[in-house]
Design a protein around this motif. Structure first.
Motif, PDB file in Angstrom:
ATOM      1  N   HIS A 123       0.857  -1.192   0.000  1.00  0.00           N
ATOM      2  CA  HIS A 123       0.000   0.000   0.000  1.00  0.00           C
ATOM      3  C   HIS A 123       0.889   1.236   0.000  1.00  0.00           C
ATOM      4  N   GLU A 124       0.476   2.261  -0.716  1.00  0.00           N
ATOM      5  CA  GLU A 124       1.291   3.464  -0.852  1.00  0.00           C
ATOM      6  C   GLU A 124       1.158   4.414   0.345  1.00  0.00           C
ATOM      7  N   GLY A 125       0.257   4.132   1.248  1.00  0.00           N
ATOM      8  CA  GLY A 125       0.049   5.022   2.391  1.00  0.00           C
ATOM      9  C   GLY A 125       0.112   4.277   3.707  1.00  0.00           C
ATOM     10  N   LYS A 126      -0.613   4.804   4.686  1.00  0.00           N
ATOM     11  CA  LYS A 126      -0.509   4.273   6.047  1.00  0.00           C
ATOM     12  C   LYS A 126      -1.114   2.884   6.224  1.00  0.00           C
ATOM     13  N   CYS A 127      -1.888   2.407   5.277  1.00  0.00           N
ATOM     14  CA  CYS A 127      -2.454   1.050   5.392  1.00  0.00           C
ATOM     15  C   CYS A 127      -1.406  -0.049   5.204  1.00  0.00           C
ATOM     16  N   GLN A 128      -0.177   0.342   4.857  1.00  0.00           N
ATOM     17  CA  GLN A 128       0.903  -0.640   4.779  1.00  0.00           C
ATOM     18  C   GLN A 128       1.338  -1.083   6.174  1.00  0.00           C
ATOM     19  N   HIS A 129       0.940  -0.342   7.196  1.00  0.00           N
ATOM     20  CA  HIS A 129       1.319  -0.662   8.572  1.00  0.00           C
ATOM     21  C   HIS A 129       0.264  -1.557   9.219  1.00  0.00           C
ATOM     22  N   LEU A 130       0.685  -2.305  10.230  1.00  0.00           N
ATOM     23  CA  LEU A 130      -0.267  -3.107  10.999  1.00  0.00           C
ATOM     24  C   LEU A 130      -1.272  -2.173  11.658  1.00  0.00           C
ATOM     25  N   HIS A 131      -2.546  -2.471  11.490  1.00  0.00           N
ATOM     26  CA  HIS A 131      -3.619  -1.676  12.092  1.00  0.00           C
ATOM     27  C   HIS A 131      -4.883  -2.523  12.094  1.00  0.00           C
ATOM     28  N   GLY A 132      -5.958  -1.997  12.622  1.00  0.00           N
ATOM     29  CA  GLY A 132      -7.183  -2.776  12.686  1.00  0.00           C
ATOM     30  C   GLY A 132      -8.423  -1.948  12.417  1.00  0.00           C
ATOM     31  N   HIS A 133      -9.531  -2.666  12.277  1.00  0.00           N
ATOM     32  CA  HIS A 133     -10.825  -2.037  12.010  1.00  0.00           C
ATOM     33  C   HIS A 133     -11.913  -2.743  12.808  1.00  0.00           C
ATOM     34  N   ASN A 134     -12.980  -2.022  13.033  1.00  0.00           N
ATOM     35  CA  ASN A 134     -14.227  -2.624  13.491  1.00  0.00           C
ATOM     36  C   ASN A 134     -15.077  -2.792  12.238  1.00  0.00           C
ATOM     37  N   TYR A 135     -14.975  -3.980  11.648  1.00  0.00           N
ATOM     38  CA  TYR A 135     -15.678  -4.264  10.402  1.00  0.00           C
ATOM     39  C   TYR A 135     -17.149  -4.567  10.666  1.00  0.00           C
ATOM     40  N   ARG A 136     -17.989  -4.152   9.748  1.00  0.00           N
ATOM     41  CA  ARG A 136     -19.377  -4.598   9.700  1.00  0.00           C
ATOM     42  C   ARG A 136     -19.528  -5.320   8.368  1.00  0.00           C
ATOM     43  N   VAL A 137     -19.932  -6.586   8.426  1.00  0.00           N
ATOM     44  CA  VAL A 137     -20.068  -7.403   7.225  1.00  0.00           C
ATOM     45  C   VAL A 137     -21.549  -7.717   7.015  1.00  0.00           C
ATOM     46  N   HIS A 138     -22.067  -7.349   5.853  1.00  0.00           N
ATOM     47  CA  HIS A 138     -23.470  -7.579   5.495  1.00  0.00           C
ATOM     48  C   HIS A 138     -23.542  -8.770   4.542  1.00  0.00           C
ATOM     49  N   PHE A 139     -24.357  -9.739   4.895  1.00  0.00           N
ATOM     50  CA  PHE A 139     -24.555 -10.930   4.068  1.00  0.00           C
ATOM     51  C   PHE A 139     -25.955 -10.874   3.454  1.00  0.00           C
ATOM     52  N   HIS A 140     -26.046 -11.069   2.142  1.00  0.00           N
ATOM     53  CA  HIS A 140     -27.330 -11.075   1.430  1.00  0.00           C
ATOM     54  C   HIS A 140     -27.499 -12.440   0.766  1.00  0.00           C
ATOM     55  N   CYS A 141     -28.570 -13.118   1.107  1.00  0.00           N
ATOM     56  CA  CYS A 141     -28.823 -14.480   0.618  1.00  0.00           C
ATOM     57  C   CYS A 141     -30.073 -14.523  -0.240  1.00  0.00           C
ATOM     58  N   GLU A 142     -30.052 -15.429  -1.218  1.00  0.00           N
ATOM     59  CA  GLU A 142     -31.217 -15.693  -2.060  1.00  0.00           C
ATOM     60  C   GLU A 142     -31.398 -17.200  -2.197  1.00  0.00           C
ATOM     61  N   ALA A 143     -32.592 -17.585  -2.655  1.00  0.00           N
ATOM     62  CA  ALA A 143     -32.905 -18.987  -2.926  1.00  0.00           C
ATOM     63  C   ALA A 143     -33.858 -19.019  -4.120  1.00  0.00           C
ATOM     64  N   ASP A 144     -33.953 -20.181  -4.749  1.00  0.00           N
ATOM     65  CA  ASP A 144     -34.857 -20.309  -5.889  1.00  0.00           C
ATOM     66  C   ASP A 144     -36.316 -20.231  -5.473  1.00  0.00           C
ATOM     67  N   ALA A 145     -36.602 -20.636  -4.245  1.00  0.00           N
ATOM     68  CA  ALA A 145     -37.974 -20.617  -3.749  1.00  0.00           C
ATOM     69  C   ALA A 145     -37.965 -20.377  -2.250  1.00  0.00           C
ATOM     70  N   LEU A 146     -39.048 -19.844  -1.754  1.00  0.00           N
ATOM     71  CA  LEU A 146     -39.202 -19.675  -0.315  1.00  0.00           C
ATOM     72  C   LEU A 146     -39.539 -21.016   0.323  1.00  0.00           C
ATOM     73  N   ASP A 147     -39.189 -21.180   1.575  1.00  0.00           N
ATOM     74  CA  ASP A 147     -39.527 -22.431   2.259  1.00  0.00           C
ATOM     75  C   ASP A 147     -41.015 -22.445   2.628  1.00  0.00           C
ATOM     76  N   ASP A 148     -41.459 -23.480   3.305  1.00  0.00           N
ATOM     77  CA  ASP A 148     -42.874 -23.634   3.642  1.00  0.00           C
ATOM     78  C   ASP A 148     -43.408 -22.518   4.534  1.00  0.00           C
ATOM     79  N   LEU A 149     -42.510 -21.838   5.235  1.00  0.00           N
ATOM     80  CA  LEU A 149     -42.930 -20.726   6.090  1.00  0.00           C
ATOM     81  C   LEU A 149     -42.856 -19.382   5.371  1.00  0.00           C
ATOM     82  N   GLY A 150     -42.337 -19.376   4.136  1.00  0.00           N
ATOM     83  CA  GLY A 150     -42.225 -18.147   3.369  1.00  0.00           C
ATOM     84  C   GLY A 150     -40.901 -17.426   3.550  1.00  0.00           C
TER      85      GLY A 150
END
Length: 140
Positions: free
Chosen positions: A22-49
């Motif tokens: 990395h050309e800037g400060k991200c080349q150094h060891l550091h951390g983040h509080n990540y938020r990861v969003h997962f989006h799922c799909e299916a071919d059909a809804l289950d029996d409960l919808g």
């Protein structure tokens, strides 16, 4: 016109990394509080919808994050610092990609999702918020 229904859940983790060459400060060891969003799909809804029960997203994708990346340091397996840092802290996670938010999202989408989700459910979109202002998205 057919509608597309997706189920989404997010999960927060704290994780360290560095971006090799990395050309800037991200080349150094550091951390983040990540938020990861997962989006799922299916071919059909289950029996409960439903595409998938939200608790299943939690017990699969969110739990995978907890067990593998939360409160860990994530380094690319080609990172020249990795061998020395593993001596100091063997809990460092070695990943097959330079750990940018883009690569993290793509890995979760293409590797982790298919491994942990039920076969009738597809992970179709992952958004990784690296900070409150910056995010990356991978989608199929």
């Amino acid at each position: 016109m057919p509608i597309v229904i997706s189920a989404a859940r997010y999960h927060d983790i704290s994780c360290g990394h560095r971006v090799v060459d990395h050309e800037g400060k991200c080349q150094h060891l550091h951390g983040h509080n990540y938020r990861v969003h997962f989006h799922c799909e299916a071919d059909a809804l289950d029996d409960l919808g439903r595409i998938i029960d939200f608790s299943v997203i939690k017990s699969t994708l969110c739990q995978w994050l907890e067990e593998n990346w939360d409160h860990r340091m994530m380094l690319w397996h080609r990172d020249p610092l990795l061998p020395a840092l593993l001596v100091i802290d063997p809990s460092i996670v070695s990943v097959p990609f330079n750990p940018t938010a883009e690569n993290i999202a793509a890995h979760l989408l293409t590797v982790v999702g298919p491994e942990v989700l039920p076969p009738n459910v597809r992970l179709v979109r992952v958004v990784v918020d690296e900070t409150r202002k910056c995010s990356c998205e991978a989608a199929i």
